[in-house]
Design a protein around this motif. Structure first.
Motif: not given
Length: 288
Positions: A82-84, A88, A234-235
């Motif tokens: 998952e990623s910010a 996503g 994640s970013k």
């Protein structure tokens, strides 16, 4: 020193030769990298290792997932998280390499050129940044330099995500595997290109032969890089990681697993200098 006292004269002489050669080589390596340790070139100032607090800004462009063609996807595992960032999710492409191998250089170039990932993550730390410069490799081109040049071509972020070199040096339990290292450099450690190509497939065998050596130089760094890689991913939406083939299995195994980074960064009280000498000797044989 008890272990050395049990050696016969020939082995004791070989051990002393290795120690003397290592001392000379560490001084040579230090002199070569003096300028890079003092100040990074302007184009590399944004590089960081995430375990020490650096955080990249989220890339604002919309992510469009690409599928590698068959000729590029072979032996390129893909991890997800998952990623910010927009969408996503992040796709992480693992490119295993053999140092100074032309085929590895071509594969790194082609994968990065096709995907144009937001981040290119490398198995380097700032003190090994000299590997991005041909002059530091006797004119040889490394897969790391190819990755750097391709990333700079379109403006990707570059992360040097390996554990700091000096910490790995100081974590070496010298007396525990001194004899292992002597055996390696007396002829059982693979240093030629053909042998290095199969190192990733022989981790289990190497673990049995040199357990302490492998734990410090391979498995601990696998856990460190896998954790850093997840923090980066994640970013962002897309990351290509360029590592030696031997690290592929461990990075996948530790993906999304809890890792005690404080323990991996802990510096033991003893053995630092000798560890640095021996590890520098190993890196010199593999990269120079």
């Amino acid at each position: 020193m008890l272990g050395l006292n049990r050696l016969n004269s020939a082995d004791r002489l070989a051990a002393l030769f290795v120690a003397a050669a290592a001392t000379y080589l560490i001084r040579t390596v230090r002199s070569r990298n003096t300028c890079t340790r003092k100040r990074l070139p302007p184009e590399l100032v944004t590089m960081t290792t995430y375990a020490h607090g650096g955080v990249c800004d989220v890339v604002s462009n919309t992510y469009k997932r690409k599928t590698l063609p068959a000729e590029l996807s072979m032996n390129v595992p893909i991890l997800t998280c998952e990623s910010a960032a927009n969408g996503g999710v992040c796709d992480v492409y693992l490119v295993g390499t053999t140092h100074f191998c032309p085929e590895s250089c071509r594969r790194v170039r082609d994968v990065i050129r096709f995907l144009k990932p937001q981040v290119v993550f490398m198995e380097l730390c700032p003190k090994r940044i000299g590997l991005l410069t041909p002059d530091k490799n006797n004119g040889k081109i490394t897969e790391f330099q190819v990755a750097y040049e391709e990333a700079m071509e379109y403006g990707a972020k570059i992360i040097l995500g390996d554990r700091p070199y000096e910490i790995t040096c100081k974590r070496i339990r010298v007396m525990a595997f001194l004899w292992d290292i002597i055996r390696c450099f007396l002829g059982t450690f693979p240093t030629d290109e053909d042998a290095l190509k199969t190192m990733g497939e022989k981790n289990d065998q190497m673990d049995k032969m040199f357990p302490t050596l492998m734990e410090t130089l391979l498995h601990e760094r696998d856990r460190y890089m896998s954790t850093n890689l997840l923090e980066v991913a994640s970013k962002h939406n897309s990351v290509v990681i360029v590592v030696g083939e031997a690290h592929l299995q461990g990075i996948q195994k530790n993906w999304k697993q809890h890792v005690d980074m404080k323990e991996l960064l802990h510096v033991p009280r003893f053995g630092g200098f000798v560890g640095e000498v021996l590890l520098s000797f190993i890196f010199h044989c593999l990269y120079y």
